[in-house]
Motif scaffolding. Structure first.
Motif, PDB file in Angstrom:
ATOM      1  N   ILE A 308      -9.255  -3.062  -7.868  1.00  0.00           N
ATOM      2  CA  ILE A 308      -9.405  -2.973  -6.414  1.00  0.00           C
ATOM      3  C   ILE A 308      -9.540  -4.365  -5.801  1.00  0.00           C
ATOM      4  N   GLU A 309     -10.335  -5.211  -6.427  1.00  0.00           N
ATOM      5  CA  GLU A 309     -10.522  -6.574  -5.921  1.00  0.00           C
ATOM      6  C   GLU A 309      -9.199  -7.335  -5.883  1.00  0.00           C
ATOM      7  N   GLU A 310      -8.360  -7.104  -6.887  1.00  0.00           N
ATOM      8  CA  GLU A 310      -7.065  -7.782  -6.936  1.00  0.00           C
ATOM      9  C   GLU A 310      -6.154  -7.295  -5.807  1.00  0.00           C
ATOM     10  N   ILE A 311      -6.210  -5.996  -5.510  1.00  0.00           N
ATOM     11  CA  ILE A 311      -5.410  -5.464  -4.396  1.00  0.00           C
ATOM     12  C   ILE A 311      -5.913  -6.029  -3.073  1.00  0.00           C
ATOM     13  N   GLU A 312      -7.226  -6.142  -2.932  1.00  0.00           N
ATOM     14  CA  GLU A 312      -7.799  -6.696  -1.702  1.00  0.00           C
ATOM     15  C   GLU A 312      -7.341  -8.132  -1.482  1.00  0.00           C
ATOM     16  N   GLU A 313      -7.315  -8.930  -2.551  1.00  0.00           N
ATOM     17  CA  GLU A 313      -6.848 -10.316  -2.449  1.00  0.00           C
ATOM     18  C   GLU A 313      -5.367 -10.359  -2.059  1.00  0.00           C
ATOM     19  N   PHE A 314      -4.582  -9.470  -2.652  1.00  0.00           N
ATOM     20  CA  PHE A 314      -3.154  -9.406  -2.340  1.00  0.00           C
ATOM     21  C   PHE A 314      -2.941  -8.986  -0.891  1.00  0.00           C
ATOM     22  N   ALA A 315      -3.733  -8.010  -0.420  1.00  0.00           N
ATOM     23  CA  ALA A 315      -3.623  -7.544   0.963  1.00  0.00           C
ATOM     24  C   ALA A 315      -3.971  -8.662   1.945  1.00  0.00           C
ATOM     25  N   GLU A 316      -4.962  -9.475   1.586  1.00  0.00           N
ATOM     26  CA  GLU A 316      -5.347 -10.602   2.445  1.00  0.00           C
ATOM     27  C   GLU A 316      -4.210 -11.611   2.536  1.00  0.00           C
ATOM     28  N   THR A 317      -3.561 -11.878   1.402  1.00  0.00           N
ATOM     29  CA  THR A 317      -2.409 -12.787   1.387  1.00  0.00           C
ATOM     30  C   THR A 317      -1.296 -12.239   2.282  1.00  0.00           C
ATOM     31  N   GLY A 318      -1.065 -10.934   2.172  1.00  0.00           N
ATOM     32  CA  GLY A 318      -0.026 -10.297   2.976  1.00  0.00           C
ATOM     33  C   GLY A 318      -0.336 -10.342   4.458  1.00  0.00           C
ATOM     34  N   PHE A 319      -1.598 -10.112   4.810  1.00  0.00           N
ATOM     35  CA  PHE A 319      -1.999 -10.152   6.217  1.00  0.00           C
ATOM     36  C   PHE A 319      -1.772 -11.549   6.806  1.00  0.00           C
ATOM     37  N   LYS A 320      -2.136 -12.581   6.066  1.00  0.00           N
ATOM     38  CA  LYS A 320      -1.939 -13.956   6.529  1.00  0.00           C
ATOM     39  C   LYS A 320      -0.452 -14.253   6.711  1.00  0.00           C
ATOM     40  N   LEU A 321       0.377 -13.701   5.816  1.00  0.00           N
ATOM     41  CA  LEU A 321       1.824 -13.896   5.926  1.00  0.00           C
ATOM     42  C   LEU A 321       2.355 -13.252   7.205  1.00  0.00           C
ATOM     43  N   LEU A 322       1.938 -12.010   7.469  1.00  0.00           N
ATOM     44  CA  LEU A 322       2.420 -11.292   8.654  1.00  0.00           C
ATOM     45  C   LEU A 322       2.016 -12.010   9.935  1.00  0.00           C
ATOM     46  N   VAL A 323       0.796 -12.516   9.979  1.00  0.00           N
ATOM     47  CA  VAL A 323       0.315 -13.240  11.161  1.00  0.00           C
ATOM     48  C   VAL A 323       1.077 -14.552  11.328  1.00  0.00           C
ATOM     49  N   LYS A 324       1.254 -15.276  10.226  1.00  0.00           N
ATOM     50  CA  LYS A 324       1.948 -16.576  10.257  1.00  0.00           C
ATOM     51  C   LYS A 324       3.379 -16.428  10.766  1.00  0.00           C
ATOM     52  N   LYS A 325       4.065 -15.362  10.342  1.00  0.00           N
ATOM     53  CA  LYS A 325       5.467 -15.165  10.703  1.00  0.00           C
ATOM     54  C   LYS A 325       5.638 -14.383  12.002  1.00  0.00           C
ATOM     55  N   ASP A 326       4.524 -14.011  12.630  1.00  0.00           N
ATOM     56  CA  ASP A 326       4.556 -13.183  13.833  1.00  0.00           C
ATOM     57  C   ASP A 326       5.211 -11.829  13.540  1.00  0.00           C
ATOM     58  N   TRP A 327       4.893 -11.271  12.368  1.00  0.00           N
ATOM     59  CA  TRP A 327       5.388  -9.955  11.964  1.00  0.00           C
ATOM     60  C   TRP A 327       4.305  -8.880  12.098  1.00  0.00           C
ATOM     61  N   PHE A 328       3.230  -9.228  12.793  1.00  0.00           N
ATOM     62  CA  PHE A 328       2.094  -8.310  12.916  1.00  0.00           C
ATOM     63  C   PHE A 328       1.798  -8.063  14.390  1.00  0.00           C
ATOM     64  N   LYS A 329       1.740  -6.788  14.781  1.00  0.00           N
ATOM     65  CA  LYS A 329       1.394  -6.421  16.148  1.00  0.00           C
ATOM     66  C   LYS A 329      -0.099  -6.124  16.214  1.00  0.00           C
ATOM     67  N   GLU A 330      -0.786  -6.831  17.101  1.00  0.00           N
ATOM     68  CA  GLU A 330      -2.239  -6.652  17.181  1.00  0.00           C
ATOM     69  C   GLU A 330      -2.582  -5.320  17.824  1.00  0.00           C
TER      70      GLU A 330
END
Length: 340
Positions: A308-330
């Motif tokens: 679970i901890e590994e998935i959480e770390e991966f999800a955090e990486t993914g969230f930062k990617l989406l925000v950085k690329k403007d692929w995330f709608k707030e």
């Protein structure tokens, strides 16, 4: 919640009736619109590339239900003052003729998408307070269950269901007391403990295939790195869960990645592919959490918590990617103030 607004002092003169959404309904509907919009675009692509007629029929049915979900969410949100947000569009499908996944893999992907939809709808339904919205959710929920049964029948007809037979001992025929053995931690896992890990194992198999396929066609270097990290994570989790199953006498199947095709033309946008992989993270965490709750074996629980901890770390990486690329709608935010 319905609120009647009156003109003047007399309650006979009703101007209008307004439905006031609570935070649960707002959050559920926003997420329903976003996930339905994303899945709709992906489903249209899969429908174009699927070859089996029965599979295409099921895909059309899922598209119909998912489109209804999206439109219903937009309708209710609009009535409450929230403008429609376009998360993804047909422009995110670059080439609908580029068949990245085999029909078998498409079926497995659909099984997990529908399964997640059923879980989410069931969880949200219990917290809804508006009768009309609950009825709309129930209609979607009922149709999703029928689609799930159709997919299961299709897997069975094509001989793609995993062998369900394995060795076990009935409680009344087992030597020794379960609770005494459990206290020493020297025992095999029970059927209940294994059952709650099965979905997680299957989800990782699908995740491996998706990440391999998407990483091979991704152009953006950050997205490619994220997808390759997802492939490595899913493979590691699948290996650990497979080892647990085999140690306890249960056969497992892997190898869905063999059903990823090599294609010339990029089928989907990096934005859509990254968001689809992020879509799998909640499934993985929920499955593992359920397995932890029903387990009484410490070493087993430790392994699942680490996953679970590994998935959480991966999800955090993914969230930062989406925000950085403007692929995330707030999404809508609560009115919050910090008083220190």
């Amino acid at each position: 919640m319905n609120k009647k607004i009156y003109f003047g002092k007399s309650k006979k003169n009703i101007i209008c009736e307004v439905w006031i959404m609570n935070v649960n309904e707002l959050g559920f509907l926003w997420n329903l619109q976003k996930s339905s919009n994303m899945v709709n675009i992906f489903l249209k692509y899969l429908n174009e590339t699927a070859e089996d007629r029965n599979l295409k029929n099921i895909l059309s049915e899922i598209c119909e239900v998912s489109t209804y979900q999206e439109q219903k969410a937009i309708e209710i949100l609009s009535k409450n003052g929230f403008r429609e947000v376009q998360f993804f569009s047909n422009d995110d499908v670059y080439n609908s003729n580029s068949k990245l996944f085999s029909d078998q893999l498409i079926i497995e992907i659909l099984k997990h998408i529908v399964g997640l939809g059923i879980r989410e709808l069931a969880a949200q339904y219990s917290d809804l307070t508006d009768v009309k919205v609950k009825r709309d959710f129930k209609e979607i929920f009922d149709r999703a269950i029928q689609i799930d049964l159709s997919l299961l029948n299709l897997l069975d007809e094509k001989g793609l269901l995993q062998d369900k037979t394995f060795s076990y001992k009935k409680p009344e025929k087992r030597e020794g007391n379960f609770f005494k053995v459990a206290a020493t931690q020297k025992r095999s896992l029970s059927a209940v403990e294994l059952a709650y890990m099965f979905s997680s194992h299957q989800c990782n198999n699908v995740g491996i295939a998706l990440c391999i396929g998407f990483s091979e066609v991704a152009d953006d270097e950050d997205a490619k790195e994220f997808l390759l990290k997802g492939e490595k994570l899913a493979f590691n989790h699948s290996s650990k869960l497979t080892e647990i199953f085999r140690e306890n006498g249960v056969p497992t199947t892997t190898g869905l990645e063999a059903h990823v095709n090599t294609v010339r033309d990029k089928p989907l946008s990096d934005k859509l592919m990254a968001n689809l992989v992020m879509f799998l993270n909640p499934i993985g965490i929920m499955n593992l959490q359920s397995a932890i709750v029903v387990s009484y074996k410490k070493d087993h629980i430790k392994i699942l918590k680490e996953l679970i901890e590994e998935i959480e770390e991966f999800a955090e990486t993914g969230f930062k990617l989406l925000v950085k690329k403007d692929w995330f709608k707030e999404p809508p935010m609560s009115i919050w103030s910090h008083k220190g």
